[in-house]
Design a protein around this motif. Structure first.
Motif, PDB file in Angstrom:
ATOM      1  N   PHE A  26      -4.777  12.150   6.274  1.00  0.00           N
ATOM      2  CA  PHE A  26      -4.469  10.911   6.992  1.00  0.00           C
ATOM      3  C   PHE A  26      -4.600  11.123   8.496  1.00  0.00           C
ATOM      4  N   GLN A  27      -4.052  12.244   8.976  1.00  0.00           N
ATOM      5  CA  GLN A  27      -4.116  12.522  10.406  1.00  0.00           C
ATOM      6  C   GLN A  27      -5.553  12.726  10.858  1.00  0.00           C
ATOM      7  N   GLN A  28      -6.349  13.436  10.031  1.00  0.00           N
ATOM      8  CA  GLN A  28      -7.732  13.702  10.405  1.00  0.00           C
ATOM      9  C   GLN A  28      -8.541  12.420  10.469  1.00  0.00           C
ATOM     10  N   SER A  29      -8.293  11.496   9.525  1.00  0.00           N
ATOM     11  CA  SER A  29      -9.059  10.249   9.494  1.00  0.00           C
ATOM     12  C   SER A  29      -8.727   9.346  10.666  1.00  0.00           C
ATOM     13  N   LYS A  30      -7.580   9.584  11.311  1.00  0.00           N
ATOM     14  CA  LYS A  30      -7.203   8.748  12.447  1.00  0.00           C
ATOM     15  C   LYS A  30      -8.156   8.935  13.623  1.00  0.00           C
ATOM     16  N   VAL A  31      -8.865  10.066  13.664  1.00  0.00           N
ATOM     17  CA  VAL A  31      -9.819  10.302  14.748  1.00  0.00           C
ATOM     18  C   VAL A  31     -10.920   9.264  14.713  1.00  0.00           C
ATOM     19  N   ASP A  32     -11.525   9.057  13.495  1.00  0.00           N
ATOM     20  CA  ASP A  32     -12.609   8.088  13.362  1.00  0.00           C
ATOM     21  C   ASP A  32     -12.129   6.690  13.712  1.00  0.00           C
ATOM     22  N   PHE A  40      -3.086  19.544  13.058  1.00  0.00           N
ATOM     23  CA  PHE A  40      -2.572  19.759  11.700  1.00  0.00           C
ATOM     24  C   PHE A  40      -1.221  19.060  11.571  1.00  0.00           C
ATOM     25  N   PRO A  41      -0.815  18.692  10.346  1.00  0.00           N
ATOM     26  CA  PRO A  41       0.452  17.982  10.161  1.00  0.00           C
ATOM     27  C   PRO A  41       1.636  18.932  10.218  1.00  0.00           C
TER      28      PRO A  41
END
Length: 320
Positions: free
Chosen positions: A157-163, A11-12
């Motif tokens: 934004f942080q979550q999309s960095k996983v993909d 989480f941010p």
């Protein structure tokens, strides 16, 4: 084995977290270690979803599993202070005994908006009305592009960095595999050429093989002068055709060399064998033919040259 997490993997955290007035009050009352408790609570909430239950039993388990200098009673008081400072929503805490906030719910649902047919548990806990009928991002938050004002953008934004990270790792791995394959192929070719060079020397030092080459080619003993370089051309031909597997022994090499050289009419000009003179020959063939009269002296010199070559060949084949 990776842990199965129902909520978010991370989480941010606002860069001004420690400068926030509400957090500053908590630090003043309980000390700096209180921030670790706050972050631990956030982690527990996001791990399970957009809220977590909170009561005396859960408080005792939390206190026992999280090693701090604080007692169970202190942590319970700390949570009450977090509620009073509106870090957690007071109404949800008093009515449903849960820890959540509008900011937490914004972040969670924005990060999970791509999950198909997301079923929202306990809709009565929602502080964002638009989430009751849809799992999409609330419309009132879509026009705000400020990360500072809209924490959901940072979270998404942080979550999309996983993909993206997975794609980058996949490409990196593929690139490494390609380089490894190229390196192995290069090493294989170097090893083959070293073995072929040894066979060449053995063949050129074999009088019987040299005699066979002279006899079959019809070029005379002079063909041996360029034999080694011509063999190198044959090596390049085999590698360019990816036919290395057809040559496993020296006998295979000899047979392949004879077949290839015979096909090329026992040519000894390296430029012709490598194709360097192809354009020149084509140009000569396409040029208009002209008849040039040969003088008697030139004809006599040509005959004498051929006679000398034949005599030299006979002497080499039948030494006195």
């Amino acid at each position: 084995m990776a842990l199965s997490i129902k909520g978010l993997q991370y989480f941010p955290l606002d860069v001004n977290f420690f400068e926030n007035n509400k957090i500053a009050i908590i630090i003043s009352d309980y000390g700096l270690e209180a921030t670790a408790v706050v972050l631990k609570l956030f982690s527990q909430i996001y791990k399970s979803g957009y809220y977590m239950d909170w009561n005396e039993k859960i408080g005792k388990i939390f206190s026992a599993s999280f090693h701090t200098k604080y007692s169970y009673a202190t942590i319970m008081n700390l949570v009450n202070s977090l509620v009073e400072e509106d870090i957690f929503n007071k109404k949800m805490y008093e009515e449903y005994h849960i820890l959540t906030s509008e900011k937490i719910q914004n972040c969670y649902f924005s990060a999970t908006v791509r999950r198909k047919k997301q079923k929202i548990s306990n809709p009565e806990y929602l502080l964002i009305a638009d989430m009751i009928s849809s799992s999409t991002t609330p419309k009132e938050h879509l026009n705000d592009n400020s990360v500072d004002k809209n924490p959901k953008i940072a979270c998404n934004f942080q979550q999309s960095k996983v993909d993206k990270s997975k794609v980058d790792k996949s490409k990196g791995k593929e690139s490494i595999n390609n380089h490894t394959h190229i390196a192995r192929e290069s090493e294989k070719i170097r090893s083959l050429k070293a073995e072929w060079d040894q066979w060449k020397m053995e063949m050129l030092n074999d009088e019987d093989w040299c005699a066979t080459l002279v006899r079959y080619s019809g070029k005379g003993i002079l063909i041996l002068n360029n034999a080694y370089q011509i063999m190198k051309c044959f090596d390049d031909y085999v590698i360019l055709r990816s036919s290395e597997n057809t040559i496993q022994t020296k006998k295979d090499y000899q047979s392949g060399l004879f077949g290839w050289w015979r096909y090329n009419n026992w040519e000894t000009d390296l430029q012709i064998l490598t194709g360097a003179k192809a354009a020149m020959i084509e140009n000569k063939c396409s040029a208009p033919r002209t008849t040039q009269k040969t003088s008697k002296i030139e004809e006599a010199m040509a005959v004498a040259e051929r006679a000398s070559e034949m005599a030299y060949q006979l002497m080499q084949q039948n030494p006195l």
